[in-house]
Design an enzyme around this catalytic site. Structure first.
Site, short mmCIF file in Angstrom:
data_model
loop_
_atom_site.label_atom_id
_atom_site.label_comp_id
_atom_site.label_asym_id
_atom_site.label_seq_id
_atom_site.Cartn_x
_atom_site.Cartn_y
_atom_site.Cartn_z
N ASN A 11 1.04 -0.51 0.08
CA ASN A 11 -0.26 0.79 -0.07
C ASN A 11 0.50 1.22 0.04
O ASN A 11 1.81 1.47 0.69
CB ASN A 11 -0.48 -0.16 1.41
CG ASN A 11 -2.22 -0.50 1.19
OD1 ASN A 11 -2.60 -1.56 0.76
ND2 ASN A 11 -2.02 -1.66 2.46
N GLU A 138 -4.72 -8.71 4.48
CA GLU A 138 -4.83 -7.82 3.97
C GLU A 138 -4.96 -7.72 1.98
O GLU A 138 -4.92 -7.33 1.22
CB GLU A 138 -3.93 -6.87 3.09
CG GLU A 138 -3.44 -5.52 5.22
CD GLU A 138 -2.78 -4.56 5.00
OE1 GLU A 138 -3.67 -3.38 5.87
OE2 GLU A 138 -1.77 -4.53 4.14
N ASN A 182 -1.46 -9.41 17.63
CA ASN A 182 -1.69 -8.52 18.43
C ASN A 182 -2.53 -8.36 19.91
O ASN A 182 -3.80 -9.82 19.82
CB ASN A 182 -1.57 -7.02 18.18
CG ASN A 182 -3.21 -6.46 17.54
OD1 ASN A 182 -3.87 -6.93 18.26
ND2 ASN A 182 -2.62 -5.27 16.80
N THR A 212 2.08 -10.23 20.44
CA THR A 212 2.30 -9.18 20.73
C THR A 212 1.26 -7.84 22.15
O THR A 212 0.10 -7.75 22.02
CB THR A 212 2.79 -7.80 19.56
OG1 THR A 212 1.54 -7.60 18.88
CG2 THR A 212 3.65 -8.80 18.65
N THR A 241 2.74 3.27 13.49
CA THR A 241 2.60 2.82 12.21
C THR A 241 3.72 1.34 11.19
O THR A 241 4.88 1.77 11.44
CB THR A 241 2.69 3.69 11.32
OG1 THR A 241 1.91 4.72 11.93
CG2 THR A 241 1.26 2.58 9.76
N GLY A 244 4.30 -4.07 14.46
CA GLY A 244 4.12 -5.39 14.39
C GLY A 244 4.73 -5.50 13.04
O GLY A 244 4.87 -6.70 13.43
N ASP A 245 4.68 -5.21 12.09
CA ASP A 245 5.71 -5.82 10.86
C ASP A 245 6.45 -5.78 11.07
O ASP A 245 6.88 -6.88 10.21
CB ASP A 245 4.92 -4.68 10.38
CG ASP A 245 3.26 -4.74 9.42
OD1 ASP A 245 2.87 -5.68 9.76
OD2 ASP A 245 2.77 -3.65 8.63
N GLY A 280 6.69 6.74 9.76
CA GLY A 280 6.02 6.05 8.88
C GLY A 280 7.08 4.29 9.52
O GLY A 280 7.17 4.18 10.38
O1 RIB Z 1 0.73 -2.50 9.42
C1 RIB Z 1 0.94 -1.70 8.67
C2 RIB Z 1 0.12 -0.93 7.55
O2 RIB Z 1 -1.16 -1.17 7.76
C3 RIB Z 1 0.35 0.58 7.09
O3 RIB Z 1 1.79 0.40 6.00
C4 RIB Z 1 -0.70 0.19 5.96
O4 RIB Z 1 -0.29 0.75 4.76
C5 RIB Z 1 -1.48 -1.07 6.55
O5 RIB Z 1 -1.75 -1.44 5.70
#
Ligand code: RIB
Length: 306
Positions: A11, A138, A182, A212, A241, A244-245, A280
């Protein structure tokens, strides 16, 4: 080197920085706006690549300027994009407000991500080369299930981030080795707000769970063993943001390198703690050398809560 394939979203994050998020019907004035490559799949790919893995991404971007930038951002991080499709129509976008506490609210419009409904032979062959397949929610659910089932058939470890939260089909859970929700997603999946109870409930379906817990760290649970809570470093967050990733990407690398689970969680939390101190999603993710330095000397990143 650990080899990771990500089957997931890309995204463009359209981020407004605001003093506080607006209520419905309200307008607030933001202090800045940025477009930042994101998407849970691409974020995990970048996090794992920066943490030291060889990474390939299966997904889709649109035939627009965002698609060009999203692909370039992955390639800039040495992520293999040979199986990242470019499809007609817009790329996925995430409309994000980040407040002065570092918290966020997100609306995702799937765009190209919604077109990826099944795997090609090439995708399957790529998955078969990996140590681990990272999945999130997603992309359309059928392709997520197909990815997990394919990986399981090929003996590849599957790591599922069940976000955005939604009910999980039994065949997806049955093909998941490690589930990483989470605390809110764990509660949504189980109806249990106590993370330990939620983890126990989830262990009926998957062999390993990591929940998490934000600033409180993370909880590791596996069948037949006492759950372990690993505290997180105390840091001042400017933007959570993608934290978690970052955690999942780094965790997959640490586990792939054979670190015991509690150490792997601590290593991944160090990566996430570094990321929340920068703005970011993909832009905030730390490189291996930074993670190692902060892991060995945690006082580098800890701050007083006062
Ligand atoms: O997990 C964070 C992400 O969730 C963002 O970068 C956004 O694109 C959403 O998909």
């Amino acid at each position: 080197m650990t080899s990771i394939v990500v089957l997931g979203s890309t995204n463009m994050d359209l981020v407004a920085y605001v003093p506080r998020a607006p209520a419905l019907g309200e307008t607030v004035t933001g202090r800045a706006f940025r477009t930042i490559p994101g998407g849970k799949g691409a974020n995990q790919a970048v996090a794992a690549a920066r943490a030291g893995a060889e990474v390939a991404m299966i997904g889709a971007v649109g035939a627009d300027d965002f698609g060009v930038r999203l692909r370039a951002a992955l390639e800039h991080c040495a992520v293999d994009t040979d199986l990242l499709r470019t499809v007609e129509g817009p790329s996925g976008t995430a409309h994000i407000v980040v407040d002065d506490e570092g918290g966020n609210a997100i609306v995702v419009v799937p765009g190209a991500n919604g077109t990826l409904t099944s795997l090609s032979h090439g995708d399957e062959a790529l998955i078969g080369t990996a140590d681990a397949l990272l999945l999130q929610l997603e992309l359309p659910l059928p392709v997520v299930v197909e990815g997990a089932v394919t990986a399981r058939r090929l003996g590849v470890r599957t790591v599922l981030t069940p976000a955005p939260a939604q009910p999980l089909p039994p065949e997806l859970l049955a093909a998941t080795d490690l589930l990483v929700p989470n605390e809110h997603e764990a509660a949504a999946l189980t109806g249990l707000t106590d993370p330990r109870a939620a983890a126990q409930a989830l262990l009926r379906f998957v062999p390993e769970v990591v929940i998490t817990l934000g600033a409180a760290g993370s909880l590791y649970a596996s069948r037949g063993a006492e759950p372990v809570t690993v505290p997180a470093p105390r840091v001042r967050a400017v933007d959570t943001t993608g934290a978690g990733d970052t955690f999942v990407g780094a965790l997959a690398v640490a586990l792939g390198e054979g670190r015991p689970a509690p150490e792997a969680l601590a290593w991944a939390q160090t990566a996430a703690a570094l990321s929340v101190q920068r703005e970011g999603a993909s832009t905030s993710m730390p490189y291996r050398v930074e993670i190692e330095a902060a892991f060995l000397s945690p006082h580098i990143l800890e701050v007083d809560s006062a």
